[in-house]
Design a protein around this motif. Structure first.
Motif, PDB file in Angstrom:
ATOM      1  N   LEU A  30     -10.659  -6.995  -1.031  1.00  0.00           N
ATOM      2  CA  LEU A  30      -9.372  -7.081  -0.327  1.00  0.00           C
ATOM      3  C   LEU A  30      -8.221  -6.575  -1.187  1.00  0.00           C
ATOM      4  CD1 LEU A  30      -9.595 -10.424   1.648  1.00  0.00           C
ATOM      5  CD2 LEU A  30      -9.908  -8.106   2.466  1.00  0.00           C
ATOM      6  N   LEU A  31      -8.436  -6.601  -2.499  1.00  0.00           N
ATOM      7  CA  LEU A  31      -7.386  -6.114  -3.400  1.00  0.00           C
ATOM      8  C   LEU A  31      -7.114  -4.628  -3.148  1.00  0.00           C
ATOM      9  CD1 LEU A  31      -5.717  -7.501  -5.603  1.00  0.00           C
ATOM     10  CD2 LEU A  31      -7.265  -6.540  -7.282  1.00  0.00           C
ATOM     11  N   PHE A  32      -8.124  -3.941  -2.584  1.00  0.00           N
ATOM     12  CA  PHE A  32      -7.939  -2.518  -2.307  1.00  0.00           C
ATOM     13  C   PHE A  32      -6.845  -2.301  -1.264  1.00  0.00           C
ATOM     14  CE2 PHE A  32     -11.653  -1.873  -4.785  1.00  0.00           C
ATOM     15  CZ  PHE A  32     -11.514  -0.580  -5.256  1.00  0.00           C
ATOM     16  N   ILE A  33      -6.616  -3.305  -0.414  1.00  0.00           N
ATOM     17  CA  ILE A  33      -5.513  -3.173   0.554  1.00  0.00           C
ATOM     18  C   ILE A  33      -4.199  -3.089  -0.204  1.00  0.00           C
ATOM     19  CG2 ILE A  33      -4.307  -4.318   2.451  1.00  0.00           C
ATOM     20  CD1 ILE A  33      -6.990  -5.534   3.230  1.00  0.00           C
ATOM     21  N   VAL A  34      -4.079  -3.935  -1.228  1.00  0.00           N
ATOM     22  CA  VAL A  34      -2.855  -3.905  -2.044  1.00  0.00           C
ATOM     23  C   VAL A  34      -2.775  -2.580  -2.803  1.00  0.00           C
ATOM     24  CG1 VAL A  34      -1.602  -5.041  -3.922  1.00  0.00           C
ATOM     25  CG2 VAL A  34      -2.808  -6.421  -2.245  1.00  0.00           C
ATOM     26  N   ILE A  35      -3.936  -2.096  -3.261  1.00  0.00           N
ATOM     27  CA  ILE A  35      -3.932  -0.827  -4.005  1.00  0.00           C
ATOM     28  C   ILE A  35      -3.501   0.326  -3.086  1.00  0.00           C
ATOM     29  CG2 ILE A  35      -5.420   0.852  -5.195  1.00  0.00           C
ATOM     30  CD1 ILE A  35      -6.987  -1.577  -6.304  1.00  0.00           C
ATOM     31  N   VAL A  36      -4.013   0.308  -1.843  1.00  0.00           N
ATOM     32  CA  VAL A  36      -3.606   1.343  -0.881  1.00  0.00           C
ATOM     33  C   VAL A  36      -2.104   1.232  -0.609  1.00  0.00           C
ATOM     34  CG1 VAL A  36      -3.858   2.133   1.501  1.00  0.00           C
ATOM     35  CG2 VAL A  36      -5.880   1.575   0.171  1.00  0.00           C
ATOM     36  N   ALA A  37      -1.626  -0.016  -0.467  1.00  0.00           N
ATOM     37  CA  ALA A  37      -0.187  -0.222  -0.263  1.00  0.00           C
ATOM     38  C   ALA A  37       0.585   0.308  -1.466  1.00  0.00           C
ATOM     39  CB  ALA A  37       0.107  -1.704  -0.042  1.00  0.00           C
ATOM     40  N   ALA A  38      -0.007   0.160  -2.657  1.00  0.00           N
ATOM     41  CA  ALA A  38       0.669   0.634  -3.868  1.00  0.00           C
ATOM     42  C   ALA A  38       0.789   2.164  -3.856  1.00  0.00           C
ATOM     43  CB  ALA A  38      -0.091   0.173  -5.104  1.00  0.00           C
ATOM     44  N   PHE A  39      -0.212   2.843  -3.278  1.00  0.00           N
ATOM     45  CA  PHE A  39      -0.098   4.301  -3.159  1.00  0.00           C
ATOM     46  C   PHE A  39       1.091   4.669  -2.271  1.00  0.00           C
ATOM     47  CE2 PHE A  39      -4.568   4.509  -4.604  1.00  0.00           C
ATOM     48  CZ  PHE A  39      -4.406   5.483  -5.573  1.00  0.00           C
ATOM     49  N   SER A  40       1.290   3.850  -1.229  1.00  0.00           N
ATOM     50  CA  SER A  40       2.432   4.086  -0.345  1.00  0.00           C
ATOM     51  C   SER A  40       3.734   3.887  -1.121  1.00  0.00           C
ATOM     52  CB  SER A  40       2.341   3.142   0.854  1.00  0.00           C
ATOM     53  OG  SER A  40       3.592   2.852   1.362  1.00  0.00           O
ATOM     54  N   VAL A  41       3.739   2.886  -2.018  1.00  0.00           N
ATOM     55  CA  VAL A  41       4.926   2.640  -2.851  1.00  0.00           C
ATOM     56  C   VAL A  41       5.160   3.857  -3.757  1.00  0.00           C
ATOM     57  CG1 VAL A  41       5.892   1.185  -4.685  1.00  0.00           C
ATOM     58  CG2 VAL A  41       4.624   0.137  -2.807  1.00  0.00           C
ATOM     59  N   THR A  42       4.071   4.341  -4.374  1.00  0.00           N
ATOM     60  CA  THR A  42       4.186   5.512  -5.252  1.00  0.00           C
ATOM     61  C   THR A  42       4.740   6.696  -4.480  1.00  0.00           C
ATOM     62  OG1 THR A  42       2.279   4.767  -6.519  1.00  0.00           O
ATOM     63  CG2 THR A  42       2.873   7.067  -6.762  1.00  0.00           C
ATOM     64  N   SER A  43       4.186   6.900  -3.279  1.00  0.00           N
ATOM     65  CA  SER A  43       4.593   8.038  -2.468  1.00  0.00           C
ATOM     66  C   SER A  43       6.083   7.965  -2.130  1.00  0.00           C
ATOM     67  CB  SER A  43       3.738   8.051  -1.202  1.00  0.00           C
ATOM     68  OG  SER A  43       4.275   8.912  -0.275  1.00  0.00           O
ATOM     69  N   SER A  44       6.536   6.781  -1.680  1.00  0.00           N
ATOM     70  CA  SER A  44       7.948   6.700  -1.284  1.00  0.00           C
ATOM     71  C   SER A  44       8.872   6.786  -2.497  1.00  0.00           C
ATOM     72  CB  SER A  44       8.228   5.449  -0.455  1.00  0.00           C
ATOM     73  OG  SER A  44       7.902   4.320  -1.168  1.00  0.00           O
ATOM     74  N   LEU A  45       8.411   6.280  -3.654  1.00  0.00           N
ATOM     75  CA  LEU A  45       9.252   6.394  -4.852  1.00  0.00           C
ATOM     76  C   LEU A  45       9.295   7.839  -5.354  1.00  0.00           C
ATOM     77  CD1 LEU A  45       8.460   3.138  -6.879  1.00  0.00           C
ATOM     78  CD2 LEU A  45      10.519   3.700  -5.611  1.00  0.00           C
ATOM     79  N   LEU A  46       8.168   8.567  -5.194  1.00  0.00           N
ATOM     80  CA  LEU A  46       8.170   9.977  -5.593  1.00  0.00           C
ATOM     81  C   LEU A  46       9.138  10.773  -4.714  1.00  0.00           C
ATOM     82  CD1 LEU A  46       4.427  10.823  -6.361  1.00  0.00           C
ATOM     83  CD2 LEU A  46       6.351  11.027  -7.913  1.00  0.00           C
TER      84      LEU A  46
END
Lengths: 217, 414
Positions: free
Chosen positions: B276-292
């Motif tokens: 389930l932690l992978f859901i947070v990791i996928v969400a983190a990619f979204s964070v990276t994307s929006s910050l980029l």
């Protein structure tokens, strides 16, 4: 003889464009005294902005020396020594006018109450006392540039470098902004280097120089 | 407040009427991940907690036994000695073995537990698990209480007589002696809620067990109930130290006796957490994307900050902080949403079961109509720490990009 606020000697800058070497500055000498205002004019692409970047320490010359009040420029003294005004204002859109002015002090770590009082005072001086809580999008072009001027003066710099500050403004607003900038610099004995295309604005400064063929004349 | 923290806050939550869309989307991703982690870990924790409670409710928290098949020959003296140890609330002797039960043409090989009806209630409240209207009082030397699924497998009902064959009978046969099977009356049924116990267990009196297995007066060991607040491992060590070495027995905490089972439970929980932690990791990619995207959009502002005296590591901290703040907000919202979902879990499950008409199936197969839930502080701490670390790491790449921008080039950016 009083020490120059800004002293540049033999500044040279070359850019590579593909295989071509373009020598933009070919030995610029410039000295500016405290309270003096100097206008630099020149054709588009003559290297005015490049020169300003070198004078601000944001870029390094290939050859030549630069002294700020007799000292070698350093990144950590830039914020205290000089203020910058840009053609495109560069206000932070998420911050209101007061917070934009205060940002210059925040970066230096100046305590809040004193910094805030000075920011309010500067906004009043540039005629925006009633617009302190307005976001940049709620201000006109002239008002934005006035906020930028207040920000440049926030840390009581000894030198202001202004890169075509009226370039995005209509003539009347531009005139007002230049009058304000010159007035405030004179009042605070702050040296000013103004890069402009506008001959009338340049004429209001104490000295006019032309950048031509990479040399200031 | 340092300027980079101030600016990070303002960029994520700008003043005025503008809705921070990018921030909201990023926070929502983390929120959903955290909420799901909280719900699933709590429900798994609930099942685990119920199983652990069921084990200790039926077995006690400590078992006293010899190594291998060593018998305790004077159980009453030892029982009294254990009962006198501080921290012990109840002790009951036990004997266990495997037997053959036969009813009509059906047979089964359940585990037989011999219980001392005089003392069992001081350790295990078995009446809680015995299906009404029967009680433990109905169990005598000529009767047996069957686990629910064993009864179904044999097709036995209350009052039926079933035949019981013990291993002793087979041993006697080898010596050319014959022991007739014992007939035991079915006195009731029990449901504990644990597959292993409910599937294949029969309860008889300790006396009957001793008789069928030729134990004489000996027993296999004792189940011990501890006083509230006693730690099983500490108490087991204390009991072992207090027992005479000549008795040849040792006390084991229930966690030792069920260590494999508990390890599997923990493994399952860790695997679920990891997945389930992978859901947070996928969400983190979204964070990276929006910050980029934010770094690209704000290139000239980043140049300005440099021109105003901001240092590259402070600019980097501004974007790392945004990752941390998104993670923090997502974690808080996720915990809130998770606990609300947990609070409503039974209504949601029953609503879904009703919607699909599977309410009875759920009761039949899972033997529950309510989802258990047990949220441990350690699980919440793990979720919070991992989410914050992952979110902060999500800000690293944009932060690195922002820090590498040279002010003079950034200010020229179109």
């Amino acid at each position: 003889m009083s020490e120059h606020v800004l002293a540049a000697t033999g500044l040279r800058k070359t850019y590579l464009s593909g295989d071509r070497r373009i020598e933009v500055l070919r030995g610029v000498d410039l000295a500016v005294a405290a309270g003096e205002s100097v206008a630099i004019r020149g054709e588009s692409g003559s290297g005015k902005s490049t020169l300003l970047n070198l004078l601000s320490g944001l870029d390094a010359p290939d050859i030549g020396s630069l002294r700020w009040a007799g000292r070698t420029p350093a990144a950590d003294t830039r914020a205290r020594f000089l203020g910058m005004v840009f053609q495109s204002f560069y206000l932070i859109p998420e911050l209101d006018a007061l917070a934009n002015v205060l940002m210059a002090a925040r970066i230096l770590g100046v305590p809040g109450a004193a910094g805030r009082a000075r920011a309010v005072e500067l906004l009043a001086k540039v005629g925006l006392a009633g617009r302190a809580t307005h976001l940049p999008t709620q201000l006109s072009g002239g008002e934005r540039q006035r906020v930028a001027i207040a920000r440049a003066l926030m840390n009581s710099p000894r030198l202001i470098l202004a890169d075509e500050p009226t370039g995005n403004l209509d003539e009347a607003t531009g005139d007002n902004v230049i009058a304000l900038l010159l007035g405030l610099c004179a009042e605070t004995q702050t040296a000013l280097v103004l890069v402009t295309h506008n001959a009338a604005h340049a004429a209001k400064t104490s000295r006019q120089l032309f950048l031509h063929d990479g040399v200031l004349k | 407040m340092p300027w980079y923290l101030y600016l990070a806050l303002k960029q994520l939550f700008p003043t005025g009427r503008r809705f921070p869309f990018f921030t909201a989307i990023s926070v929502l991703g983390v929120t959903l991940g955290v909420a799901l982690l909280v719900v699933v870990m709590s429900v798994m924790g609930g099942f685990g907690y119920e199983i652990r409670r069921m084990i200790t409710d039926t077995q006690g928290e400590v078992q006293v036994r010899g190594d291998g098949q060593v018998l305790v020959e004077q159980p009453e003296e030892l029982r009294a000695a254990i009962a006198a140890i501080p921290g012990v609330a109840g002790v009951t002797p036990n004997a266990v073995g495997v037997g053959l039960l036969k009813f009509e043409n059906k047979s089964a090989f359940p585990q037989i537990q011999g219980i001392d009806v005089r003392h069992i209630e001081s350790v295990a409240n078995l009446n809680r698990f015995i299906l009404k209207p029967d009680t433990l009082d109905d169990l005598d030397d000529d009767s047996v209480i069957l686990s629910s699924q064993l009864a179904v497998a044999l097709g036995a009902r209350r009052g039926d007589k079933i035949e019981f064959y013990s291993l002793l009978m087979i041993e006697k046969l080898q010596e050319s002696e014959t022991m007739l099977p014992r007939e035991l009356r079915v006195a009731g049924f029990f449901v504990v809620g644990h597959q292993q116990l409910d599937g294949n267990t029969a309860l008889v009196t300790l006396r009957r067990m001793q008789d069928l297995y030729g134990l004489g007066h000996s027993v296999h060991g004792f189940n011990v109930r501890l006083a509230p607040g006693e730690d099983a491992a500490t108490a087991a060590a204390r009991i072992t130290a207090a027992l005479p070495p000549a008795a040849g027995v040792q006390a084991y905490p229930w966690t030792d006796s069920f260590s494999d089972f508990l390890w599997v439970l923990q493994l399952e929980k860790n695997m679920i957490f990891f997945l389930l932690l992978f859901i947070v990791i996928v969400a983190a990619f979204s964070v990276t994307s929006s910050l980029l995207i934010s770094v690209v959009r704000k290139t000239r502002e980043i140049g300005l900050l440099g021109a105003l005296g901001g240092r590259p590591r402070q600019v980097a901290a501004c974007f790392c902080t945004q990752g941390l703040l998104i993670g923090g907000c997502g974690t808080v919202c996720g915990l809130g949403l998770g606990f609300v979902l947990l609070w409503l879990r039974n209504d949601i499950v029953l609503g879904l079961a009703r919607l699909f008409g599977h309410q009875d199936v759920m009761r039949q197969f899972y033997m529950v109509t309510q989802l258990p839930s047990h949220t441990s502080g350690l699980d919440v701490a793990k979720i919070v720490i991992f989410t914050l670390v992952i979110s902060t790491l999500a800000g690293l790449l944009p932060a690195w990009r922002a820090a590498r921008l040279k002010p003079v080039e950034a200010l020229r950016h179109e």
